[in-house]
Design a protein around this motif. Structure first.
Motif, PDB file in Angstrom:
ATOM      1  N   THR A  90      -4.078  14.140   3.749  1.00 13.57           N
ATOM      2  CA  THR A  90      -5.413  13.560   3.853  1.00 13.57           C
ATOM      3  C   THR A  90      -6.033  13.736   5.239  1.00 13.57           C
ATOM      4  OG1 THR A  90      -4.280  11.861   2.585  1.00 13.57           O
ATOM      5  CG2 THR A  90      -6.606  11.558   2.908  1.00 13.57           C
ATOM      6  N   GLN A 118      -5.025   3.336  -4.586  1.00 16.25           N
ATOM      7  CA  GLN A 118      -6.455   3.218  -4.292  1.00 16.25           C
ATOM      8  C   GLN A 118      -7.181   4.540  -4.144  1.00 16.25           C
ATOM      9  OE1 GLN A 118      -3.984   2.820  -2.170  1.00 16.25           O
ATOM     10  NE2 GLN A 118      -4.498   3.288  -0.066  1.00 16.25           N
ATOM     11  N   LYS A 119      -6.526   5.639  -4.457  1.00 15.03           N
ATOM     12  CA  LYS A 119      -7.188   6.935  -4.271  1.00 15.03           C
ATOM     13  C   LYS A 119      -7.504   7.528  -5.640  1.00 15.03           C
ATOM     14  CE  LYS A 119      -4.893   7.270   0.131  1.00 15.03           C
ATOM     15  NZ  LYS A 119      -5.619   7.573   1.339  1.00 15.03           N
ATOM     16  N   VAL A 172       4.158  16.299   2.486  1.00 11.45           N
ATOM     17  CA  VAL A 172       3.017  15.691   1.799  1.00 11.45           C
ATOM     18  C   VAL A 172       2.325  16.769   0.973  1.00 11.45           C
ATOM     19  CG1 VAL A 172       0.772  14.595   2.207  1.00 11.45           C
ATOM     20  CG2 VAL A 172       2.678  14.068   3.698  1.00 11.45           C
ATOM     21  N   VAL A 207       0.512  10.260  -2.104  1.00  8.30           N
ATOM     22  CA  VAL A 207      -0.376   9.094  -2.007  1.00  8.30           C
ATOM     23  C   VAL A 207      -1.801   9.497  -2.345  1.00  8.30           C
ATOM     24  CG1 VAL A 207      -1.366   7.381  -0.425  1.00  8.30           C
ATOM     25  CG2 VAL A 207       1.081   7.882  -0.341  1.00  8.30           C
ATOM     26  N   CYS A 208      -2.200  10.649  -1.835  1.00  6.17           N
ATOM     27  CA  CYS A 208      -3.583  11.056  -2.054  1.00  6.17           C
ATOM     28  C   CYS A 208      -3.738  11.898  -3.324  1.00  6.17           C
ATOM     29  CB  CYS A 208      -4.064  11.838  -0.837  1.00  6.17           C
ATOM     30  SG  CYS A 208      -5.706  12.480  -1.017  1.00  6.17           S
ATOM     31  N   PHE A 237      -0.135  12.298   8.161  1.00 12.62           N
ATOM     32  CA  PHE A 237       0.657  11.492   7.220  1.00 12.62           C
ATOM     33  C   PHE A 237       2.076  12.012   7.064  1.00 12.62           C
ATOM     34  CE2 PHE A 237      -3.631  10.113   6.352  1.00 12.62           C
ATOM     35  CZ  PHE A 237      -3.446   8.743   6.460  1.00 12.62           C
ATOM     36  N   ASP A 255       5.298  13.064  -0.639  1.00 16.57           N
ATOM     37  CA  ASP A 255       4.242  12.060  -0.533  1.00 16.57           C
ATOM     38  C   ASP A 255       3.072  12.534  -1.388  1.00 16.57           C
ATOM     39  OD1 ASP A 255       1.655  11.113   0.322  1.00 16.57           O
ATOM     40  OD2 ASP A 255       2.491  10.399   2.208  1.00 16.57           O
ATOM     41  N   ALA A 288      -0.740  16.353  -0.555  1.00 17.90           N
ATOM     42  CA  ALA A 288      -2.180  16.265  -0.256  1.00 17.90           C
ATOM     43  C   ALA A 288      -2.319  15.589   1.093  1.00 17.90           C
ATOM     44  CB  ALA A 288      -2.901  15.473  -1.348  1.00 17.90           C
ATOM     45  N   SER A 306       0.843  -1.202   0.000  1.00 15.88           N
ATOM     46  CA  SER A 306       0.000   0.000   0.000  1.00 15.88           C
ATOM     47  C   SER A 306       0.880   1.254   0.000  1.00 15.88           C
ATOM     48  CB  SER A 306      -0.937  -0.023   1.209  1.00 15.88           C
ATOM     49  OG  SER A 306      -0.193   0.254   2.376  1.00 15.88           O
ATOM     50  N   GLY A 307       0.268   2.421   0.110  1.00 10.75           N
ATOM     51  CA  GLY A 307       1.004   3.689   0.022  1.00 10.75           C
ATOM     52  C   GLY A 307       2.207   3.766   0.952  1.00 10.75           C
ATOM     53  N   PHE A 308       2.048   3.270   2.161  1.00 14.03           N
ATOM     54  CA  PHE A 308       3.168   3.336   3.105  1.00 14.03           C
ATOM     55  C   PHE A 308       4.366   2.508   2.637  1.00 14.03           C
ATOM     56  CE2 PHE A 308       0.312   4.676   6.810  1.00 14.03           C
ATOM     57  CZ  PHE A 308       0.859   5.950   6.857  1.00 14.03           C
TER      58      PHE A 308
HETATM   59  C1  LIG Z   1      -1.137  11.280   2.372  1.00 11.27           C
HETATM   60  C2  LIG Z   1      -1.070   9.818   2.688  1.00 11.27           C
HETATM   61  N1  LIG Z   1       0.126   9.227   2.829  1.00 11.27           N
HETATM   62  C3  LIG Z   1       0.234   7.922   3.111  1.00 11.27           C
HETATM   63  C4  LIG Z   1      -0.882   7.136   3.262  1.00 11.27           C
HETATM   64  C5  LIG Z   1      -0.732   5.675   3.560  1.00 11.27           C
HETATM   65  O1  LIG Z   1      -1.259   4.907   2.529  1.00 11.27           O
HETATM   66  P1  LIG Z   1      -1.731   3.405   2.749  1.00 11.27           P
HETATM   67  O2  LIG Z   1      -2.820   3.407   3.754  1.00 11.27           O
HETATM   68  O3  LIG Z   1      -2.171   2.996   1.370  1.00 11.27           O
HETATM   69  O4  LIG Z   1      -0.528   2.645   3.200  1.00 11.27           O
HETATM   70  C6  LIG Z   1      -2.150   7.699   3.130  1.00 11.27           C
HETATM   71  C7  LIG Z   1      -3.371   6.900   3.313  1.00 11.27           C
HETATM   72  O5  LIG Z   1      -4.449   7.406   3.547  1.00 11.27           O
HETATM   73  C8  LIG Z   1      -2.240   9.081   2.826  1.00 11.27           C
HETATM   74  O6  LIG Z   1      -3.427   9.669   2.670  1.00 11.27           O
END
Ligand SMILES: Cc1ncc(COP(=O)(O)O)c(C=O)c1O
Length: 402
Positions: A157, A207-208, A153, A184-185, A106, A182, A155, A79-81
């Motif tokens: 979240t 997944q976003k 980051v 991810v979002c 995040f 980052d 975005a 996943s994103g992390f």
């Molecule tokens: C800005 C941001 N970074 C990292 C993550 C972590 O992603 P994941 O939950 O897919 O590992 C998220 C998840 O919501 C996120 O919004």
């Protein structure tokens, strides 16, 4: 002693019977049926030449999505992390200093991951909901002139913040550090042009706003970042997240590194193809439109947007609840009565926020109107009085103004 299920009890479990949720939290979001269908195609082995070709195409599509020519562009399996861990643990070594623009939950995790990687972490805290200013970063570089990385980051979240990056990039590079972001979002929902924005390393999630299934983390690193990895004193501690090995598997001689899930790759390729059909500018505009309509509706319900005006993300709206509101009850009723999932606040904002995503396939008028109508019904039972009809009318006004 643990109970062992009998064969007949296991058979009696029957088939999965799943609710059909509208996923309007901060991700995952519902995906286009084309993504689901492509993911249901027959599996391929992780070294099958057909899959390797599909991975090559997916990497090319990702370069387009990131707006980059970086050769090291690939998906980490996770996943994103996992993208965050891959980028940070490859770039950082024991004792390196990283400055973290800590604008929310995040970005706080960037600090946590870096600390675990043995780095000296300098947290640059910013009041949640507000953007980081370049002057704060400049002061930090004066104090830590040898910092290797500045990371934040785009975005956030947890607060709905769209962090402006241009000034932070300028300061970072003036001090010869690496600029890590980052996304991810944000990726696929707001403008992110990795090369133009001079981002040295960027990671995202599937997944976003990309509209793919969870389980892949796109990452991209430029020559400078790759050099930093090549110049490490010691190999990266993690074999699984070793980006040089991953890059050989994705973009090099395709040597065996790990068993990738072919079906997730099909889904990612299809999600990116859909994005390409739509076009980046049109996709960003679509997210902006529906984010704006949602915010107008939320405000017409008498609720406040948490994020500083002018810095609010279109893809994630953070709604600040009045004292008397029962956040958990709102979310539970949306889920049980309307099959709608939204999210609550994280960390210091637990119980005080609703977090609503308008991302990827879900960023459309039907999502906005469905949620506003459901909220109008649910809120009065959870401590928030509303004016009937106002929310949909406000959203409608936005739709008619463009
Ligand atoms: C800005 C941001 N970074 C990292 C993550 C972590 O992603 P994941 O939950 O897919 O590992 C998220 C998840 O919501 C996120 O919004």
């Amino acid at each position: 002693m643990a109970q062992v299920a009998t064969d007949s009890a296991m058979v009696a479990l029957g088939e999965l019977n799943l609710p059909n949720r509208l996923l309007l939290g901060p991700g995952p979001c519902n995906v286009d049926p084309r993504v689901l269908l492509s993911s249901a195609a027959p599996q391929l082995g992780h070294l099958d030449p057909v899959l390797l070709k599909i991975m090559e195409e997916t990497a090319a599509l990702l370069r387009w999505m990131f707006q980059t020519n970086n050769e090291m562009t690939l998906c980490v399996s996770g996943s994103g992390f996992s993208g965050a861990e891959a980028v940070l643990t490859n770039l950082l070594e024991e004792g390196d200093t990283i400055l973290v623009g800590n604008v929310g939950y995040f970005s706080g995790q960037i600090a946590e991951i870096s600390r675990r990687a043995g780095a000296h972490v300098v947290n640059l805290p910013v009041e949640w909901g507000q953007p980081m200013e370049a002057a704060q970063l400049e002061r930090a570089f004066q104090e830590y002139p040898h910092a290797k990385i500045f990371a934040t980051v785009i975005a956030e979240t947890s607060t709905g913040l769209h962090q402006p990056l241009a000034d932070l990039e300028r300061v970072t590079h003036a001090h010869n550090a690496l600029f890590v972001v980052d996304a991810v979002c944000g990726l696929g929902g707001i403008p992110i042009n990795v090369d133009e924005m001079k981002i040295d390393a960027c990671y995202s999630g599937s997944q976003k706003c990309l509209g793919a299934l969870p389980g892949l983390a796109p990452v991209t690193l430029n020559e400078r970042a790759v050099q930093a990895i090549q110049n490490r004193r010691k190999p990266v501690q993690s074999y699984y997240l070793d980006l040089q090995l991953l890059n050989r598997y994705w973009n090099g001689d395709h040597f065996y590194h790990h068993t990738i899930c072919s079906n997730l790759i099909y889904g990612m390729r299809e999600a990116l193809r859909i994005a390409m059909e739509e076009g980046l500018e049109a996709r960003w505009a679509r997210h902006q439109l529906h984010g704006d309509a949602l915010k107008a509706g939320i405000e017409a319900l008498g609720l406040k947007i948490y994020t500083q005006p002018g810095c609010a993300l279109p893809v994630l709206t953070a709604v600040y609840l009045p004292e008397q509101a029962n956040e958990l009850a709102i979310r539970q009723q949306l889920l049980s009565e309307y099959d709608i999932e939204i999210s609550g606040g994280l960390g210091q904002l637990k119980g005080r926020l609703l977090r609503i995503g308008m991302m990827g396939y879900n960023a459309n008028r039907k999502s906005v109107d469905t949620l506003l109508a459901a909220l109008e019904h649910v809120l009065p039972r959870c401590g928030v009085q509303v004016t009937p009809g106002a929310a949909l009318a406000a959203a409608d006004k936005v739709y008619h103004s463009r």
